[in-house]
Write a protein that holds these residues in place. Structure first.
Motif, PDB file in Angstrom:
ATOM      1  N   GLU A  61       7.008  47.677  62.429  1.00 33.16           N
ATOM      2  CA  GLU A  61       5.942  48.122  63.333  1.00 33.16           C
ATOM      3  C   GLU A  61       6.312  49.447  64.004  1.00 33.16           C
ATOM      4  O   GLU A  61       5.500  50.370  64.079  1.00 33.16           O
ATOM      5  CB  GLU A  61       5.683  47.057  64.396  1.00 33.16           C
ATOM      6  CG  GLU A  61       5.179  45.726  63.865  1.00 33.16           C
ATOM      7  CD  GLU A  61       5.156  44.648  64.946  1.00 33.16           C
ATOM      8  OE1 GLU A  61       5.156  45.023  66.143  1.00 33.16           O
ATOM      9  OE2 GLU A  61       5.137  43.459  64.605  1.00 33.16           O
ATOM     10  N   GLU A  64       6.256  52.334  61.380  1.00 30.83           N
ATOM     11  CA  GLU A  64       4.880  52.734  61.034  1.00 30.83           C
ATOM     12  C   GLU A  64       4.259  53.579  62.143  1.00 30.83           C
ATOM     13  O   GLU A  64       3.571  54.574  61.874  1.00 30.83           O
ATOM     14  CB  GLU A  64       4.027  51.487  60.773  1.00 30.83           C
ATOM     15  CG  GLU A  64       4.325  50.808  59.445  1.00 30.83           C
ATOM     16  CD  GLU A  64       3.482  49.561  59.237  1.00 30.83           C
ATOM     17  OE1 GLU A  64       2.916  49.042  60.229  1.00 30.83           O
ATOM     18  OE2 GLU A  64       3.390  49.105  58.084  1.00 30.83           O
ATOM     19  N   ARG A  65       4.502  53.175  63.375  1.00 29.83           N
ATOM     20  CA  ARG A  65       3.971  53.930  64.515  1.00 29.83           C
ATOM     21  C   ARG A  65       4.576  55.339  64.545  1.00 29.83           C
ATOM     22  O   ARG A  65       3.870  56.327  64.782  1.00 29.83           O
ATOM     23  CB  ARG A  65       4.292  53.187  65.811  1.00 29.83           C
ATOM     24  CG  ARG A  65       3.520  53.683  67.029  1.00 29.83           C
ATOM     25  CD  ARG A  65       3.875  52.868  68.250  1.00 29.83           C
ATOM     26  NE  ARG A  65       3.729  51.438  68.001  1.00 29.83           N
ATOM     27  CZ  ARG A  65       4.395  50.487  68.645  1.00 29.83           C
ATOM     28  NH1 ARG A  65       5.269  50.824  69.606  1.00 29.83           N
ATOM     29  NH2 ARG A  65       4.194  49.221  68.370  1.00 29.83           N
ATOM     30  N   ASN A  68       2.995  57.491  61.855  1.00 33.85           N
ATOM     31  CA  ASN A  68       1.659  57.935  62.255  1.00 33.85           C
ATOM     32  C   ASN A  68       1.703  59.010  63.334  1.00 33.85           C
ATOM     33  O   ASN A  68       0.751  59.787  63.483  1.00 33.85           O
ATOM     34  CB  ASN A  68       0.827  56.740  62.736  1.00 33.85           C
ATOM     35  CG  ASN A  68       0.540  55.743  61.621  1.00 33.85           C
ATOM     36  OD1 ASN A  68       0.532  56.105  60.446  1.00 33.85           O
ATOM     37  ND2 ASN A  68       0.320  54.483  61.981  1.00 33.85           N
ATOM     38  N   ASP A  69       2.824  59.056  64.072  1.00 30.73           N
ATOM     39  CA  ASP A  69       3.016  60.098  65.094  1.00 30.73           C
ATOM     40  C   ASP A  69       3.701  61.329  64.521  1.00 30.73           C
ATOM     41  O   ASP A  69       4.163  62.198  65.273  1.00 30.73           O
ATOM     42  CB  ASP A  69       3.855  59.551  66.256  1.00 30.73           C
ATOM     43  CG  ASP A  69       3.091  58.552  67.116  1.00 30.73           C
ATOM     44  OD1 ASP A  69       1.840  58.552  67.036  1.00 30.73           O
ATOM     45  OD2 ASP A  69       3.737  57.772  67.839  1.00 30.73           O
TER      46      ASP A  69
END
Length: 354
Positions: A61, A64-65, A68-69
């Motif tokens: 998690e 993935e965050r 995406n950043d």
């Protein structure tokens, strides 16, 4: 006269790095790692954050965050399980994987010839050399080092159930469970056709080893676009020490009990459901198992200072291999001589009975 305004050169953008640390992986304390990062990481090149995982799956998690950043590098601090969780969160993206190995096996880190010393690993990150490498998928589960079924998956399950970590615990499970394990029959289908094997284990390797320098696939490469498939045929108690020695001596592919081939994908069928493993994590699955390779699917920070000769057996390992081979030759010769004596004895007995 025309005057041109001076253009100021802005400093290069710093790369964003996220360190994800599993506080409970491995066998040693990680209390000093934040300070080592602060003192060793080149903060002229990197802006960084450090976060801790709180549960299984949390590292994925967080990764993935970060992806995406638009984070440039996500660094897994932990063992092969943590590395797997972080890596699966950033596949097929521009975000690269970094590794600070703190687990009990560190299979992927060892294959990549990363230092086992934390400060030296951070210096590898400072060099920031990144390669696009392969990874594999077994029944939907990504793996970056090895996956498999049979005895190694069975031991992975026992190892997970025991709650203990480290090579001694792993060896205890191998010795205890190896005496009880029964080989299975597998049907394997790849690009070249279908074959059937009775096997102690089947391993599919993207990288060369399980961890702790146990080389299940000494010739495996993470950049050749192929999976190395290793089929270990049943062996007896007398042959077990040689199989074990060959694994640690990087000569397992030369053992007569080992069959190997390379492929891009394969389908395996067995008679009943059972356990498989991906990077050492066990999971129950059905009779049918599909494995395929994702070529150049992940970017990884590699070690530009690595001594590639470390992958070859050293002089002591070679000497021991020769010693074991000599013992086997003598044993085979004695076995042949024993059979000759036994045959001669039977001839004499028949003559005496006439």
């Amino acid at each position: 006269m025309i005057k041109f305004a001076k253009q100021s050169l802005s400093p290069p953008m710093k790369k964003k790095v996220l360190f994800i640390m599993n506080p409970i992986s491995g066998t040693s304390s990680k209390a000093g790692i934040p300070e080592q990062i602060a003192s060793t990481l080149d903060t002229g090149l990197f802006d960084y954050d450090l976060v801790m995982t709180e549960r299984a799956g949390h590292a994925t998690e967080l990764a993935e965050r970060a992806k995406n950043d638009n984070t440039d590098i996500v660094v897994a601090i932990g063992g092969d399980g943590t590395v797997n969780e972080v890596a699966r969160g950033i596949v097929h993206s521009r975000t690269a994987l970094g590794i600070i190995p703190c687990g009990s096996g560190n299979g992927l880190a060892r294959h990549l010839i990363l230092p086992m010393n934390i400060k030296k690993c951070i210096k590898v990150l400072n060099a920031c050399e990144i390669h696009a490498l392969d990874y594999g998928v077994i029944n939907g589960y990504p793996f970056f080092c090895t996956c498999g079924m049979g005895f190694d998956a069975f031991v992975s399950m026992k190892f997970a159930e025991s709650g203990k970590r480290g090579p001694i615990s792993y060896a205890e499970n191998i010795l205890r469970e190896g005496l009880k394990y029964r080989p299975e029959t597998y049907t394997i289908e790849d690009e070249t056709g279908s074959r059937q094997y009775k096997a102690f284990l089947i391993s599919c390797a993207n990288a060369s080893q399980y961890g702790n320098n146990a080389y299940i696939a000494p010739q495996a490469s993470m950049s050749d676009g192929l999976i190395d498939v290793i089929i270990m045929e049943p062996f007896d108690v007398i042959e077990a020490p040689q199989v074990s020695f060959d694994m640690f001596n990087k000569t397992l592919d030369k053992n007569s009990k080992i069959k190997t081939f390379k492929c891009k994908e394969l389908h395996i069928h067995r008679s009943k459901p059972g356990v498989i493993h991906y990077d050492g994590d066990p999971v129950m699955t059905g009779e049918d198992i599909n494995v395929h390779l994702e070529e150049k699917g992940i970017r990884i920070v590699v070690n530009p200072f690595a001594d590639k000769s470390m992958r070859r057996p050293n002089a002591i390992q070679t000497a021991f291999a020769s010693f074991f081979n000599d013992i086997n030759a003598v044993r085979d010769d004695l076995h042949r001589q024993s059979r000759k004596v036994e045959a001669l004895s039977k001839v004499i007995q028949r003559k005496l009975n006439i």
